[in-house]
Enzyme design. Structure first.
Site, PDB file in Angstrom:
ATOM      1  N   ARG A   1      38.011  22.196  35.719  1.00 40.75           N
ATOM      2  CA  ARG A   1      39.253  22.575  36.401  1.00 40.75           C
ATOM      3  C   ARG A   1      40.141  21.359  36.660  1.00 40.75           C
ATOM      4  O   ARG A   1      41.364  21.462  36.611  1.00 40.75           O
ATOM      5  CB  ARG A   1      38.915  23.305  37.701  1.00 40.75           C
ATOM      6  CG  ARG A   1      38.477  24.745  37.458  1.00 40.75           C
ATOM      7  CD  ARG A   1      38.034  25.450  38.704  1.00 40.75           C
ATOM      8  NE  ARG A   1      37.844  26.880  38.452  1.00 40.75           N
ATOM      9  CZ  ARG A   1      37.079  27.679  39.157  1.00 40.75           C
ATOM     10  NH1 ARG A   1      36.415  27.185  40.191  1.00 40.75           N
ATOM     11  NH2 ARG A   1      36.964  28.959  38.859  1.00 40.75           N
TER      12      ARG A   1
ATOM     13  N   LYS B   1      25.922  41.985  38.191  1.00 37.73           N
ATOM     14  CA  LYS B   1      26.151  43.248  38.894  1.00 37.73           C
ATOM     15  C   LYS B   1      27.310  44.051  38.339  1.00 37.73           C
ATOM     16  O   LYS B   1      28.413  43.527  38.153  1.00 37.73           O
ATOM     17  CB  LYS B   1      26.398  42.979  40.383  1.00 37.73           C
ATOM     18  CG  LYS B   1      25.193  42.413  41.123  1.00 37.73           C
ATOM     19  CD  LYS B   1      25.504  42.243  42.611  1.00 37.73           C
ATOM     20  CE  LYS B   1      24.296  41.745  43.374  1.00 37.73           C
ATOM     21  NZ  LYS B   1      24.591  41.598  44.825  1.00 37.73           N
TER      22      LYS B   1
ATOM     23  N   GLY C   1      33.848  31.859  36.471  1.00 39.51           N
ATOM     24  CA  GLY C   1      33.086  30.654  36.783  1.00 39.51           C
ATOM     25  C   GLY C   1      31.879  30.441  35.893  1.00 39.51           C
ATOM     26  O   GLY C   1      31.665  29.357  35.346  1.00 39.51           O
TER      27      GLY C   1
ATOM     28  N   GLY D   1      38.152  35.561  40.126  1.00 39.89           N
ATOM     29  CA  GLY D   1      38.706  36.804  40.646  1.00 39.89           C
ATOM     30  C   GLY D   1      40.090  37.099  40.102  1.00 39.89           C
ATOM     31  O   GLY D   1      40.432  38.252  39.825  1.00 39.89           O
TER      32      GLY D   1
END
Length: 391
Positions: free
Chosen positions: A36, A194, A347, A370
């Site tokens: 990043r 998930k 990520g 997100g």
């Protein structure tokens, strides 16, 4: 979307506040990935070389808002920036009470903005204070563009001039291309542990793509929805019905959801666990599925070779363990070998890309987690409302 960019503004001699995403992973006092930071360097250099007085802001981790915590300090980031930019980049912690005096071209980094009370709530007083520090506010943190906070949104409502930075523009254009008018066939690889964290994305992408490839624990839940025993594998029994409905909807829409034919299993979650390759029909009650097998790799490669657009978010297995990293690595290499337009983000995806040296083969790497998911779901982010109003 209509907004100003860094190229639209005169920066020489101006105080330029740049919101970046420098939220790097830190472990035992060391930065584990500089991805990043590296992606933010062109923006910083552009402003510095234009003669601006450059002030950088970012968050790091999740400290208790308003409280200093050494483990979340940006001091390690300041050191890396100093080496990369060839000039000392001081870390300033009293910027709210004492405006720093800078020379043209100088770069400073402000301490973690989440140490400031009111940041997460987008309090007007804090937003106005940020705005008072600058002549130009540059929003270049795509990874935080889904957050309505003082440093991402509020400051832009009160700053004299506001624009989007090059990294934000590049990521938005890349994702807009995927969201609005992708070349077909289009394949999306959505991995992770998930289903629950990616419900909306899975539903949205299934309707938009030609082929959907679930990976990791998400794939295990889909296998369970297909009537297979997944043993002790990570999966979500409460979302088996959702996954089964998604499979049925895909069939009705003429879409493909590809699931593993063979997998790599172990009897425990550990780097040194003994592994074995099995057909999915032979998963035992004590097995843990930790990677995809060679036949599945080849099936997924075929889908990637046939595609014109690829979206990748999430690993195919437990890539942190060498014994179970093969699937993620091979699918990443297949994406790089393809001539398709490819976008990757999230990520864990960034970590897998860096671990396997895949960056040069992917058309666009998104710094967002997100934000990446939210944009793919809806086609916009809250920050763009602010940028359009400012324009």
């Amino acid at each position: 979307m209509k907004y100003r960019t860094l190229d639209d503004l005169e920066l020489h001699g101006k105080r330029v506040l740049i919101r970046l995403d420098l939220n790097v992973p830190v472990k035992e006092g060391k930065v584990m990935s500089t991805a990043r930071i590296d992606l933010s360097l062109p923006t910083i250099r552009k402003a510095s070389e234009a003669g601006a007085k450059v002030m950088l802001i970012s968050h790091l981790g999740r400290p208790v808002e308003g409280q200093f915590a050494k483990r979340y300090s940006l001091n390690l980031v300041a050191d890396i920036l100093s080496g990369s930019l060839g000039q000392e980049v001081p870390l300033i912690d009293d910027y709210l009470s004492k405006e720093p005096k800078l020379e043209n071209g100088q770069v400073v980094l402000f301490e973690n903005i989440r140490f400031n009370k009111g940041e997460l709530e987008n309090r007007e007083a804090l937003s106005r204070r940020y705005a008072s520090l600058c002549d130009v506010f540059v929003m270049d943190a795509f990874g935080a563009a889904h957050r309505v906070q003082s440093s991402t949104y509020g400051v832009g409502l009160f700053a004299k001039e506001v624009c989007a930075g090059p990294l934000l523009v590049a990521e938005t254009e890349a994702l807009s291309r995927v969201f609005r008018n992708p070349s077909r066939p289009m394949v999306a690889i959505i991995g992770g542990s998930k289903v629950s964290t990616k419900l909306m994305l899975l539903d949205s992408m299934m309707k938009r793509v030609d082929t959907l490839i679930p990976g990791g624990g998400i794939a295990n839940t889909f296998l369970a929805a297909s009537g297979l025993d997944v043993g002790h594998s990570v999966h979500e029994p409460g979302l088996v019905e959702f996954s089964a409905n998604l499979i049925q909807s895909a069939r009705q829409l003429g879409k493909n959801i590809l699931l593993p034919d063979d997998i790599v299993v172990a009897d425990r979650f550990a780097a040194d666990a003994a592994s074995a390759v099995k057909p999915v029909s032979d998963i035992g009650s004590s097995d843990m599925v930790l990677d995809i097998g060679p036949m599945t790799c080849e099936k997924y490669r075929d889908a990637i070779r046939a595609s014109q657009t690829i979206v990748w978010n999430g690993p195919l297995g437990v890539f942190e363990f060498e014994a179970f990293s093969h699937g993620t690595r091979e699918i990443g290499r297949a994406i790089c070998a393809s001539s398709s337009y490819s976008v990757a983000g999230g990520g864990e995806t960034l970590a897998a890309i860096e671990q396997n040296d895949l960056a040069d083969g992917i058309s666009c790497i998104s710094t967002g987690g997100g934000a990446f998911l939210e944009f793919l779901e809806s086609g916009t982010l809250p920050v763009f409302t602010m940028l359009e109003q400012s324009a």
